[in-house]
Design an enzyme around this catalytic site. Structure first.
Site, PDB file in Angstrom:
ATOM      1  N   ASP A   1       0.843  -1.149  -0.016  1.00 11.01           N
ATOM      2  CA  ASP A   1       0.063  -0.054   0.052  1.00 11.01           C
ATOM      3  C   ASP A   1       1.009   1.132  -0.101  1.00 11.01           C
ATOM      4  O   ASP A   1       1.894   1.135   0.535  1.00 11.01           O
ATOM      5  CB  ASP A   1      -0.773   0.122   1.316  1.00 11.01           C
ATOM      6  CG  ASP A   1      -1.866  -0.686   1.319  1.00 11.01           C
ATOM      7  OD1 ASP A   1      -2.351  -1.387   0.259  1.00 11.01           O
ATOM      8  OD2 ASP A   1      -2.492  -0.849   2.443  1.00 11.01           O
TER       9      ASP A   1
ATOM     10  N   LYS B   1      -4.004   2.811  -2.972  1.00 14.37           N
ATOM     11  CA  LYS B   1      -5.506   3.300  -2.888  1.00 14.37           C
ATOM     12  C   LYS B   1      -5.862   4.405  -2.177  1.00 14.37           C
ATOM     13  O   LYS B   1      -6.741   4.686  -1.684  1.00 14.37           O
ATOM     14  CB  LYS B   1      -6.310   2.363  -2.332  1.00 14.37           C
ATOM     15  CG  LYS B   1      -6.414   1.092  -3.051  1.00 14.37           C
ATOM     16  CD  LYS B   1      -7.638   0.179  -2.766  1.00 14.37           C
ATOM     17  CE  LYS B   1      -7.697  -0.179  -1.371  1.00 14.37           C
ATOM     18  NZ  LYS B   1      -8.391  -1.400  -0.949  1.00 14.37           N
TER      19      LYS B   1
ATOM     20  N   MET C   1      -8.987   9.135   8.971  1.00 19.30           N
ATOM     21  CA  MET C   1      -9.432   9.711   7.679  1.00 19.30           C
ATOM     22  C   MET C   1     -10.561  10.942   7.882  1.00 19.30           C
ATOM     23  O   MET C   1     -11.449  10.983   7.090  1.00 19.30           O
ATOM     24  CB  MET C   1     -10.452   8.425   6.679  1.00 19.30           C
ATOM     25  CG  MET C   1      -9.393   7.488   6.304  1.00 19.30           C
ATOM     26  SD  MET C   1     -10.409   5.931   5.923  1.00 19.30           S
ATOM     27  CE  MET C   1     -10.349   5.217   7.237  1.00 19.30           C
TER      28      MET C   1
END
Ligand code: SAH
Length: 264
Positions: free
Chosen positions: A43, A64, A176
């Site tokens: 990642d 991503k 996030m």
């Protein structure tokens, strides 16, 4: 025709937590597996420094990150299965810990359906790296008896029980949350969290460019914008942060990497 005895033995997949970006925070087990891996799927958040531990492996980047070109989840799952069926030892490196906000459940399900042997190796999650950065405990015997790891992803919807969380007196570690600071703030205030509750954002925890922004629930949106807070960052929210927030405010004048905004 192949008999089951002739069938090539499939390889094994290791879902490995790479930690928040400092290679020294990898587990010894992760380092050992990287040293023998034939294929490594990595990642963006895992950081490329870790790749020095697997020079022999074929590296596949499957980033991503929000807003950037991304690898579809279903493609990653197919890749894991394909490489394992080809007999390879595969390490799937995920930023932080595997079990938090990393879509591990989909990958586990795909491996189970395909009958691939696999193991999960935990890593240091960003929220714990942020606490270390702040030299602060997420629990406090007088203020917080536990911690909730939450994504701000559903902050604008009804999926997250903000009222229950606000009343729980748990320290909230929000992932996030940078792009969703406004809806997060509305949800926290709507849930009944006090407006002067401390919020400390830690950007790039456990990396060379780490930075903290100190604020309150009432002021977080403006303060984050003024300080240009960027992803990746975790927001640590709750009374357990009050002492640290006050101290950061006092230290602010002399401390270059801590940006102070508005702590009462
Ligand atoms: N599995 C990861 C979380 C992935 S979700 C973990 O356990 O840490 C992605 C979010 O993690 C980012 O939006 C950010 O909120 C957080 N994050 C990941 N790495 C970070 C870092 N080094 N510093 C601060 N936050 C980070």
């Amino acid at each position: 025709m192949k008999s089951s005895l002739q069938k090539a033995k499939s390889g094994k997949v290791f879902l490995v937590g790479a930690g928040p970006g400092d290679v020294e925070l990898l587990t010894l087990k992760a380092a050992r597996l990287l040293a023998v891996a034939e294929v490594v799927l990595i990642d963006d958040l895992a950081g490329d420094d870790v790749l020095t531990l697997c020079p022999q492996a074929r590296i596949i980047h499957v980033g991503k990150r929000g807003g950037c070109k991304s690898t579809p989840q279903s493609f990653i799952e197919k890749l894991l299965v394909r490489e394992a069926l080809a007999g390879h030892t595969v390490v799937r490196l995920k930023g932080g810990d595997v079990s938090l906000f990393g879509r591990a459940s989909e990958e586990i399900a795909a491996l189970e359906v395909a009958g691939i042997e696999f193991e999960v190796v935990p890593g240091v999650t960003a929220g714990l790296a942020a606490a270390a950065q702040l030299k602060s405990s997420l629990t406090h015997r007088d203020h917080a008896h536990g911690v909730a790891f939450i994504t701000a992803h559903g902050a604008e919807g009804a999926e997250i029980p903000w009222q229950a969380l606000a009343q729980s007196a748990l320290t909230l570690v929000v992932y996030m949350g940078v792009a969703r600071a406004a809806s997060l703030q509305a949800s926290l205030l709507g849930g009944g969290l006090r407006a002067d509750t401390p919020v400390i954002a830690v950007e790039n925890a456990a990396r060379a460019d780490v930075r903290s922004v100190c604020s309150t629930v009432a002021n977080m949106v403006g303060d984050f914008a003024r300080q240009s807070l960027k992803s990746p960052a975790v927001l640590v929210i709750g009374e357990a942060m009050r002492e640290r927030a006050v101290q950061l405010a006092v230290d602010a004048a002399n401390t270059a990497d801590i940006s102070i905004a508005s702590v009462a």
